[in-house]
Structures are given as C-alpha cells and as structure tokens.
Design an enzyme around this catalytic site. Sequence first.
Site, PDB file in Angstrom:
ATOM      1  N   CYS A 120       0.822  -1.201   0.019  1.00  0.00           N
ATOM      2  CA  CYS A 120       0.099   0.017  -0.213  1.00  0.00           C
ATOM      3  C   CYS A 120       0.983   1.202  -0.051  1.00  0.00           C
ATOM      4  O   CYS A 120       1.474   1.684   0.995  1.00  0.00           O
ATOM      5  CB  CYS A 120      -0.874  -0.070   1.268  1.00  0.00           C
ATOM      6  SG  CYS A 120      -1.848   1.451   1.476  1.00  0.00           S
TER       7      CYS A 120
ATOM      8  N   CYS B 220       0.097   3.801   2.273  1.00  0.00           N
ATOM      9  CA  CYS B 220       0.347   3.490   3.775  1.00  0.00           C
ATOM     10  C   CYS B 220       1.841   4.000   4.215  1.00  0.00           C
ATOM     11  O   CYS B 220       2.085   4.187   5.090  1.00  0.00           O
ATOM     12  CB  CYS B 220       0.238   2.037   4.142  1.00  0.00           C
ATOM     13  SG  CYS B 220      -1.578   1.494   3.854  1.00  0.00           S
TER      14      CYS B 220
END
Length: 104
Positions: free
Chosen positions: A29, A32
């Site tokens: 991600c 993230c």
Amino acid sequence: MKAVTDADFDAEVLKSDKPVLVDFWAEWCAPCRMVAPVLEEIAAEHGDKLDIVKMNIDENPNVPRQYGIASIPAMFVFKDGQPAHQIIGAKPKAALLRELADFI
C-alpha cells in the site's frame, strides 16, 4: 512504532490505559508508506498521551475483519477498549493532528 498482532491486540490496544491509534496497513500500500513517517513524528511528539501502533492486515486478518477494515490506510483510535475515532486514507500531518486533537 510498535507492531501489534491478532494475538496481542487485546493486551496492547484494548487494555491500554491511554488512547491507542492503530494504523492498519500493508507492504503493498503506497499511501500507507506515505503516512508512516508522519505517524512516526506524531508518536515522537505526543507519545506521552497517545500510543501509536501498526498492524499489518496481510499478516493479521482477524482484527481488521472484526473492525470492518475495507480499505487502507485506516487508522482507528481506541480508548477504554472501544473504537473512539477512525481516519480513512493518507492525510498530511496537520490534518492528522486535527483529527487526533481530542486524544492529544
């Protein structure tokens, strides 16, 4: 920041005596990874009032499923063993601090 798992989530998060922000994330991600250094800064500045921990959703599927994590990054603040606030998506530091103002 400390990593938590399905196994130690209750002890580390739900039984904590101060609010805990759980960053639900995964290696793949990109947003993230963008928010991680911001959370590190907030942890360094406000660690006396708020614990910040990370949970890898790929390695720990049970807790994210229990709290209905459908997209990441997702950050939940737990207070007194209950989810008290949620933040979905990567945000700049100023926006995260505004979202966390009640806990820091």
